[in-house]
Scaffold this active site. Sequence first.
Site, PDB file in Angstrom:
ATOM      1  N   HIS A  61       0.860  -1.179   0.000  1.00 37.46           N
ATOM      2  CA  HIS A  61       0.000   0.000   0.000  1.00 37.46           C
ATOM      3  C   HIS A  61       0.902   1.237   0.000  1.00 37.46           C
ATOM      4  O   HIS A  61       2.030   1.197   0.493  1.00 37.46           O
ATOM      5  CB  HIS A  61      -0.857   0.091   1.266  1.00 37.46           C
ATOM      6  N   GLU A 111     -10.702  -6.936  -4.315  1.00 38.03           N
ATOM      7  CA  GLU A 111     -10.569  -8.032  -3.350  1.00 38.03           C
ATOM      8  C   GLU A 111     -11.819  -8.113  -2.472  1.00 38.03           C
ATOM      9  O   GLU A 111     -12.107  -7.195  -1.704  1.00 38.03           O
ATOM     10  CB  GLU A 111      -9.339  -7.801  -2.466  1.00 38.03           C
ATOM     11  N   HIS A 139     -10.795 -14.465   3.660  1.00 41.92           N
ATOM     12  CA  HIS A 139     -12.028 -13.693   3.504  1.00 41.92           C
ATOM     13  C   HIS A 139     -13.173 -14.601   3.057  1.00 41.92           C
ATOM     14  O   HIS A 139     -14.324 -14.412   3.459  1.00 41.92           O
ATOM     15  CB  HIS A 139     -11.836 -12.577   2.478  1.00 41.92           C
ATOM     16  N   ASP A 170     -10.386 -12.088  10.757  1.00 47.37           N
ATOM     17  CA  ASP A 170      -9.375 -12.314   9.728  1.00 47.37           C
ATOM     18  C   ASP A 170      -8.009 -12.468  10.395  1.00 47.37           C
ATOM     19  O   ASP A 170      -7.404 -11.485  10.813  1.00 47.37           O
ATOM     20  CB  ASP A 170      -9.393 -11.092   8.798  1.00 47.37           C
TER      21      ASP A 170
END
Length: 456
Positions: A121, A252, A291, A327
């Site tokens: 990122h 995503e 996920h 997660d």
Amino acid sequence: MSSFAPAAKRSKTAESVTDSGEFFPGIGKIGFKPKAGPKEVLCFKHYNASEKIRGKTMEEWLRFSVCYWHTFRGTGADPFGFPTLIRPWEDGTDSIENAKRRMRAAFEFLHKLGVKYWTFHDRDIAPEGATLEETNKNLDELSDLALELQSKYGIKLLWGTSNLFANPRYMNGAATNPDPHVFACAGAQVKKMLEITKKLGGENFIFWGGREGYQSILNTDVKREMDHMAALFKMAIAYKNKIGFTGQLLIEPKPKEPTKHQYDYDAQTVIGFLKSYGLDKDFKLNIEPNHTTLAGHGYEHDVVVASKLGFLGSVDSNTGSTDLGWDTDQFPMDVKNATLVMKAIIEQGGLAPGGLNFDCKVRRESTDLEDMFVSHIGAMDTFARALRIAAKVLDDGILPGLVKDRYHGFDSGLGKKIEENKATLEEMEAHVLKHGEPEVRSGKQEMFESIFNGYV
């Protein structure tokens, strides 16, 4: 209840690790040793990069990538404890010099591990400044160093992305924020990161809607928020084409966390969204199995669904603890799960320009630098084994043949006419009146599972 003091800030000072020295002393280039013993963990026992399977090398099939955020920005902190992963190159500041030292450590790690790709990122590599101009200047400076290190080590950027969820300005969402000023901040960030991804030769650009969802339906206009999210994607397509960036755009999926509900719930939801807004020709999906399990599906479900519908672009190869509701981003060590993923990847001919990105973090208890290598090596070996097994399953043809036989009625006659969308309801009625009740065949689930277990 007692209170505990945080761990020491670092095991040794960052200044003791020079830019010309090694950040991982005592750890050399990880090699392939198929006969290594059980306690030898700093070597590949299954991943042989140059080994050819079905006409491609393992390296070409797997296209491994290391993520920057967990591996080099993770601290081991959680809601109940202070940071535990105190890296020797860190000095505890958010300075440009610290960011550069961290990046040099990252590329040494990639080189020694033998991975050819990385992902990040914008905020992972460069600190955010007081203004957009300062923030962009920081990103320019760090991406200059990244370009230099990519060239030095022969590393490529699998994909870049914008962090549109961590800054407090995005607490009500980024593209789905009710304030157009915040939307503009997100758009400006995406613009810059598209430029940086192109500059670094990135092969993809990804969107993860970390806060693109809602906590309460009472204060949310769902339709307007989805319209606005689609608007940002359309702007990204237009700017991508304007600057000549040829990489693949990816979305995503994730069902929840940090929001109660996210608009990119799972693969089918995202594909429906893309088709609804006319974005399906420009986007594919990056699937994260952790996920997928959060959405209540099996580990391989979204990979298979996205692949079969022509939308599988890349995979964030991690796993989670199915007994937990969040997660956990663990390293994938289950060969059976990985085999089902690799079977889908082989069947679609590979993942390029996508890859298998380790969006994983070592546990907060795994504090040694060696653990960074051991975790990635174990996961790479897991997928190498899975690749071999999946190739054998497909080469033998037993399971694919049984599946084909199960649907053989659609290969001719009425079934073929149904698949070609040439049949009518009147024909359905006539067929049943002529042939009566169908003879129902066993699904043979246990037989399929037993045959699959024979390969694994």
